[in-house]
Design a protein around this motif. Structure first.
Motif, PDB file in Angstrom:
ATOM      1  N   TYR A   1      61.246 -66.592  42.046  1.00  0.00           N
ATOM      2  CA  TYR A   1      60.156 -67.435  40.940  1.00  0.00           C
ATOM      3  C   TYR A   1      59.193 -68.258  41.996  1.00  0.00           C
ATOM      4  O   TYR A   1      57.914 -68.133  41.935  1.00  0.00           O
ATOM      5  CB  TYR A   1      60.870 -68.212  40.255  1.00  0.00           C
ATOM      6  N   ILE A   2      59.754 -69.024  42.991  1.00  0.00           N
ATOM      7  CA  ILE A   2      59.201 -69.936  43.877  1.00  0.00           C
ATOM      8  C   ILE A   2      58.001 -69.070  44.716  1.00  0.00           C
ATOM      9  O   ILE A   2      56.991 -69.294  44.920  1.00  0.00           O
ATOM     10  CB  ILE A   2      59.961 -70.755  44.757  1.00  0.00           C
ATOM     11  N   ARG A   3      58.527 -67.952  45.170  1.00  0.00           N
ATOM     12  CA  ARG A   3      57.588 -66.991  46.050  1.00  0.00           C
ATOM     13  C   ARG A   3      56.412 -66.622  45.279  1.00  0.00           C
ATOM     14  O   ARG A   3      55.317 -66.471  45.709  1.00  0.00           O
ATOM     15  CB  ARG A   3      58.605 -65.857  46.647  1.00  0.00           C
ATOM     16  N   SER A   4      56.538 -66.118  43.970  1.00  0.00           N
ATOM     17  CA  SER A   4      55.687 -65.885  43.302  1.00  0.00           C
ATOM     18  C   SER A   4      54.483 -66.713  42.939  1.00  0.00           C
ATOM     19  O   SER A   4      53.485 -66.557  42.983  1.00  0.00           O
ATOM     20  CB  SER A   4      56.281 -65.268  41.953  1.00  0.00           C
ATOM     21  N   LYS A   5      55.144 -68.060  42.760  1.00  0.00           N
ATOM     22  CA  LYS A   5      54.081 -68.995  42.500  1.00  0.00           C
ATOM     23  C   LYS A   5      53.278 -69.123  43.720  1.00  0.00           C
ATOM     24  O   LYS A   5      52.246 -69.794  43.446  1.00  0.00           O
ATOM     25  CB  LYS A   5      54.969 -70.188  41.762  1.00  0.00           C
ATOM     26  N   LYS A   6      53.816 -69.176  44.726  1.00  0.00           N
ATOM     27  CA  LYS A   6      53.129 -69.442  46.026  1.00  0.00           C
ATOM     28  C   LYS A   6      52.167 -68.347  46.217  1.00  0.00           C
ATOM     29  O   LYS A   6      51.069 -68.631  46.526  1.00  0.00           O
ATOM     30  CB  LYS A   6      54.153 -69.594  47.195  1.00  0.00           C
TER      31      LYS A   6
END
Length: 318
Positions: free
Chosen positions: A259-264
């Motif tokens: 999720y964090i990687r996608s948001k970045k």
């Protein structure tokens, strides 16, 4: 149907070779192959605009053309019949689409369409990441296997949707387009699709689980340039790492790390397409959001957005 869905300002081809139009579509709208009738020489026309993360396309092949593709992979295709008819074949079904109907093709759906000689379509290419983000922002439950829509929809039952697309086309063709406005429109389209069309997304009332996820999502949004760890997130909502994984599975259909990687990645993409953002090069932006392995970053970016980050930046500067 609505004549505001792109006009002559966006014309790229008129009475042209269908194969030339098909090549252009492969570059900008979605991978496919065409099969022309054995007799006659169809003349194709196409209008196109890139609108933030969307691509808007109005197309006619001028003949009974068959269009096929194994899958669209990372994008959704929203197709509105403007005139003529189109035979759709999918998963053991067949249907003749006519003006007033909407066809929605999911990323993993095989494409098999036959246009009538007078068929004209308006197509919106929407990245899967935008629908995933809309789920997250509205605290809806994204299925683990991805969001799926039914193929057939009646535009008369989609209150105001064609008018929204008309406004989007007007904005796309304006003399001074604003990237921030375009992205807001794209987000509205994604949310409207999830709210109006039959799909497999869960939209239960906001419970304590969703409120906890809302706090975490906001924390991640506020700290995207930082290296956010699992324990750090668990402390935000005062739960164990195991419970945190379950929270993300219920509310985002993925793991905290993904999720964090996608948001970045979404933030990097937003910077690269925004002409007002001060961007010297792709490497600078990638490092700014913690992507230290640039080769892997480029692969993830292309898998998500369908093009290399350098291509996105180049389009903005052209």
């Amino acid at each position: 149907m609505d004549c505001r869905l792109l006009n002559e300002k966006s014309r790229v081809f008129h009475n042209a070779d269908p194969y030339a139009v098909s090549d252009y579509v492969n570059q900008h709208v979605g991978s496919h192959c065409i099969r022309l009738p054995q007799s006659g020489r169809p003349e194709a026309s196409l209008s196109h605009r890139t609108f933030g993360s969307l691509d808007l396309c109005r197309i006619s092949y001028g003949g009974s053309v068959r269009v096929t593709s194994p899958a669209l992979e990372t994008i959704y295709h929203l197709q509105i019949l403007l005139q003529g008819h189109c035979l759709w074949r999918g998963r053991g079904e067949e249907h003749y689409f006519t003006p007033g109907e909407l066809l929605l093709i999911n990323p993993d759906d095989p494409v098999d369409l036959t246009y009538s000689g007078d068929c004209e379509k308006f197509i919106v290419k929407l990245p899967a990441t935008f629908l995933d983000r809309a789920c997250s922002e509205n605290h809806w439950r994204r299925p683990v296997d991805g969001i799926r829509f039914g193929a057939r929809h009646d535009l008369r039952q989609l209150d105001g949707f064609v008018n929204l697309l008309g406004l989007v086309c007007e904005e796309a063709e304006s003399a001074q387009p604003l990237a921030q406005v375009q992205e807001q429109y794209a987000r509205i389209i994604a949310t409207k699709l999830l709210g109006l069309l039959a799909n497999n997304v869960g939209r239960e009332e906001l419970g304590e689980s969703c409120r906890s996820f809302e706090r975490i999502a906001q924390y991640i949004e506020d700290n995207l340039k930082q290296d956010i760890g699992l324990q750090q997130l668990a402390e935000v909502v005062r739960m164990s790492p195991r419970s945190l994984y379950a929270l993300f599975e219920r509310n985002a259909g993925t793991t905290p790390k993904h999720y964090i990687r996608s948001k970045k990645l979404e933030k990097v993409h937003a910077c690269l397409i925004d002409p007002t953002a001060k961007v010297r090069n792709v490497t600078e932006v990638a490092l700014d959001y913690g992507f230290l392995h640039l080769g892997r970053f480029s692969e993830s970016y292309k898998s998500t957005f369908g093009e290399l980050p350098s291509d996105t930046l180049r389009r903005r500067e052209s």
